[in-house]
Scaffold this active site. Structure first.
Site, mmCIF file in Angstrom:
data_model
loop_
_atom_site.group_PDB
_atom_site.id
_atom_site.type_symbol
_atom_site.label_atom_id
_atom_site.label_comp_id
_atom_site.label_asym_id
_atom_site.label_seq_id
_atom_site.Cartn_x
_atom_site.Cartn_y
_atom_site.Cartn_z
ATOM 1 N N SER A 193 4.187 1.263 8.226
ATOM 2 C CA SER A 193 3.860 2.594 7.694
ATOM 3 C C SER A 193 3.108 3.420 8.730
ATOM 4 O O SER A 193 3.044 4.640 8.635
ATOM 5 C CB SER A 193 3.001 2.464 6.436
ATOM 6 O OG SER A 193 3.588 1.555 5.549
ATOM 7 N N ARG A 194 2.515 2.738 9.719
ATOM 8 C CA ARG A 194 1.725 3.463 10.726
ATOM 9 C C ARG A 194 2.566 3.950 11.899
ATOM 10 O O ARG A 194 2.087 4.749 12.700
ATOM 11 C CB ARG A 194 0.591 2.575 11.252
ATOM 12 C CG ARG A 194 -0.496 2.300 10.213
ATOM 13 C CD ARG A 194 -1.653 1.526 10.814
ATOM 14 N NE ARG A 194 -2.801 1.459 9.914
ATOM 15 C CZ ARG A 194 -3.135 0.393 9.199
ATOM 16 N NH1 ARG A 194 -2.418 -0.702 9.265
ATOM 17 N NH2 ARG A 194 -4.203 0.425 8.410
ATOM 18 N N GLY B 183 4.984 -10.348 3.664
ATOM 19 C CA GLY B 183 5.713 -10.265 4.926
ATOM 20 C C GLY B 183 5.083 -11.141 6.001
ATOM 21 O O GLY B 183 3.852 -11.220 6.106
ATOM 22 N N LYS C 238 5.024 -10.419 8.935
ATOM 23 C CA LYS C 238 4.449 -9.538 9.953
ATOM 24 C C LYS C 238 2.921 -9.640 9.996
ATOM 25 O O LYS C 238 2.323 -9.555 11.054
ATOM 26 C CB LYS C 238 4.858 -8.097 9.663
ATOM 27 C CG LYS C 238 4.173 -7.132 10.581
ATOM 28 C CD LYS C 238 4.738 -5.753 10.473
ATOM 29 C CE LYS C 238 3.866 -4.809 11.245
ATOM 30 N NZ LYS C 238 2.767 -4.288 10.433
ATOM 31 N N MET D 223 0.844 -1.201 0.000
ATOM 32 C CA MET D 223 0.000 0.000 0.000
ATOM 33 C C MET D 223 0.878 1.249 0.000
ATOM 34 O O MET D 223 0.395 2.345 0.299
ATOM 35 C CB MET D 223 -0.928 -0.008 1.209
ATOM 36 C CG MET D 223 -1.894 -1.196 1.178
ATOM 37 S SD MET D 223 -3.372 -0.962 2.167
ATOM 38 C CE MET D 223 -2.677 -0.800 3.777
ATOM 39 N N GLN E 200 -3.135 -12.425 7.497
ATOM 40 C CA GLN E 200 -3.231 -12.121 6.070
ATOM 41 C C GLN E 200 -2.525 -13.206 5.256
ATOM 42 O O GLN E 200 -3.057 -13.737 4.279
ATOM 43 C CB GLN E 200 -2.597 -10.751 5.828
ATOM 44 C CG GLN E 200 -2.217 -10.468 4.385
ATOM 45 C CD GLN E 200 -1.775 -9.030 4.197
ATOM 46 O OE1 GLN E 200 -2.539 -8.103 4.395
ATOM 47 N NE2 GLN E 200 -0.539 -8.821 3.795
ATOM 48 N N GLY F 84 10.982 -2.747 5.418
ATOM 49 C CA GLY F 84 10.254 -4.024 5.361
ATOM 50 C C GLY F 84 9.817 -4.311 3.925
ATOM 51 O O GLY F 84 10.042 -5.403 3.388
ATOM 52 N N HIS F 85 9.221 -3.315 3.286
ATOM 53 C CA HIS F 85 8.795 -3.494 1.890
ATOM 54 C C HIS F 85 10.003 -3.750 0.989
ATOM 55 O O HIS F 85 9.958 -4.596 0.097
ATOM 56 C CB HIS F 85 8.068 -2.236 1.385
ATOM 57 C CG HIS F 85 6.834 -1.874 2.144
ATOM 58 N ND1 HIS F 85 6.732 -0.726 2.895
ATOM 59 C CD2 HIS F 85 5.635 -2.499 2.264
ATOM 60 C CE1 HIS F 85 5.524 -0.649 3.437
ATOM 61 N NE2 HIS F 85 4.844 -1.720 3.075
ATOM 62 N N LEU G 150 6.572 3.282 1.603
ATOM 63 C CA LEU G 150 7.539 2.179 1.670
ATOM 64 C C LEU G 150 8.590 2.392 2.743
ATOM 65 O O LEU G 150 9.108 3.492 2.927
ATOM 66 C CB LEU G 150 8.224 2.018 0.305
ATOM 67 C CG LEU G 150 7.278 1.724 -0.868
ATOM 68 C CD1 LEU G 150 8.079 1.595 -2.167
ATOM 69 C CD2 LEU G 150 6.440 0.473 -0.634
HETATM 70 P P1 AMP Z 1 1.408 -2.995 3.491
HETATM 71 O O1 AMP Z 1 1.945 -1.969 2.568
HETATM 72 O O2 AMP Z 1 1.464 -2.617 4.926
HETATM 73 O O3 AMP Z 1 0.078 -3.534 3.055
HETATM 74 O O4 AMP Z 1 2.390 -4.225 3.392
HETATM 75 C C1 AMP Z 1 2.771 -4.763 2.152
HETATM 76 C C2 AMP Z 1 3.597 -5.998 2.390
HETATM 77 O O5 AMP Z 1 4.740 -5.647 3.171
HETATM 78 C C3 AMP Z 1 2.858 -7.103 3.171
HETATM 79 O O6 AMP Z 1 3.219 -8.365 2.623
HETATM 80 C C4 AMP Z 1 3.400 -6.920 4.562
HETATM 81 O O7 AMP Z 1 3.350 -8.110 5.328
HETATM 82 C C5 AMP Z 1 4.828 -6.525 4.266
HETATM 83 N N1 AMP Z 1 5.434 -5.842 5.411
HETATM 84 C C6 AMP Z 1 4.918 -4.806 6.112
HETATM 85 N N2 AMP Z 1 5.737 -4.479 7.141
HETATM 86 C C7 AMP Z 1 6.783 -5.336 7.072
HETATM 87 C C8 AMP Z 1 7.969 -5.513 7.856
HETATM 88 N N3 AMP Z 1 8.229 -4.749 8.901
HETATM 89 N N4 AMP Z 1 8.833 -6.486 7.494
HETATM 90 C C9 AMP Z 1 8.563 -7.291 6.404
HETATM 91 N N5 AMP Z 1 7.471 -7.155 5.636
HETATM 92 C C10 AMP Z 1 6.599 -6.206 5.963
#
Ligand code: AMP
Length: 291
Positions: free
Chosen positions: A192-193, A152, A154, A30, A158, A36-37, A33
């Site tokens: 991101s939060r 991820g 995390k 989303m 999901q 993690g992303h 970035l």
């Molecule tokens: P999001 O943008 O939050 O929807 O996350 C997109 C992807 O990034 C999802 O597969 C998440 O699990 C992964 N993700 C988010 N935070 C992390 C993190 N800290 N470490 C590894 N992957 C992450």
């Protein structure tokens, strides 16, 4: 890295890559970035002949009423800069509009996929979240047709639901890679939060991971899971700053809560609302059969 916004541009790039024998690796996000992303992209790029497609799409159907859809950070310009600065950026960045993903009302009723698992843990506080998430991931899978997708660890619930959907609806045709959670120096999972936390909230936030480690430690020393969970819960409930939503142990293979006496691979899940920011984390470990 090429930026595309429409399905037709996306598919023409992908068919050229496939014609060259590339493996299409999909990384949905989303945006906003963080490292993690970026680690998911790195993981994807390690696959032989990878053609990594990264999507950035803040999906309205996975946010409930009163959730943070409007304030969810949208930072496309700095995201593009961060991607361009990578030694191995994704081959393609796909940034569709809401209309591209959901033409004329097609978002109205997501197909029910999450079932009972959509109503526990994250699903209690976020009704409909997993249906919306699965709806958009399945849409992306249909248009990208990846051979591999990276998610991820995390977001444990999901990931479990996505693997189940790939099995049920995609005939296991997509290999799902689970990437390790990337953390700050004090082990707070990157998110991101996190930017919304105040100084006080930010200094409380590492308690999530330290509590997970404490529960794991006490179970490995022979404590009953139910007792270890009950003892640790109070550290995470510190109103008005922090409110514990759940701290739970599930069987990793079924995502069902375990009873004392269980042995096998487990996931320890936590969700805490710190100020108004919902933080989640988890760890995976093994509970040994008593000797
Ligand atoms: P999001 O943008 O939050 O929807 O996350 C997109 C992807 O990034 C999802 O597969 C998440 O699990 C992964 N993700 C988010 N935070 C992390 C993190 N800290 N470490 C590894 N992957 C992450």
């Amino acid at each position: 890295m090429k930026l595309v916004e429409t399905v037709s541009e996306l598919q023409s790039e992908i068919s050229q890559a496939k014609a060259l024998g590339k493996t299409v690796v999909f990384v949905p996000t989303m945006g906003a970035l963080h490292e993690g992303h970026l680690s998911l992209i790195e993981e994807g790029n390690q696959i032989q002949d990878a053609f990594v497609v990264l999507s950035i799409f803040v999906n309205p159907t996975q946010f409930g009423k009163g959730e943070d859809f409007d304030r969810y950070p949208r930072t496309l310009e700095s995201d593009i800069k961060a991607l361009a600065a990578l030694t191995n950026p994704p081959a393609l960045l796909f940034v569709p509009s809401v209309e591209e993903v959901y033409p004329a009302g097609s978002a109205a009723e997501p197909k029910p996929r999450a079932g009972a698992l959509g109503t526990v843990f994250e699903g209690v506080a976020r009704p409909g979240h997993f249906e919306g998430m699965l709806q958009v991931v399945s849409w992306f899978f249909e248009v990208v047709k990846p051979q591999v997708a990276v998610f991820g660890a995390k977001d444990a619930q999901q990931l479990f639901l996505i693997k189940r959907m790939v099995h049920r609806e995609f005939n296991d045709s997509i290999e799902i890679i689970e990437a390790m959670t990337v953390r700050e120096d004090d082990y707070l999972a990157k998110s991101s939060r996190n930017r919304f936390l105040s100084k006080e909230g930010r200094s409380f936030a590492p308690t999530l991971f330290s509590t997970l480690m404490q529960v794991q430690g006490s179970i490995s020393e022979g404590e009953k899971p139910s007792v270890a969970l009950a003892e640790a819960s109070s550290a995470l409930d510190s109103p008005p700053l922090a409110k514990l939503d759940y701290l739970a142990l599930v069987d990793k293979s079924t995502f069902s809560p375990i009873s004392d006496g269980f042995h096998g691979e487990v996931q320890l899940l936590v969700a805490v609302v710190v100020e108004s920011v919902r933080l989640i984390d988890n760890i995976t470990f093994y509970i040994q059969e008593p000797a």
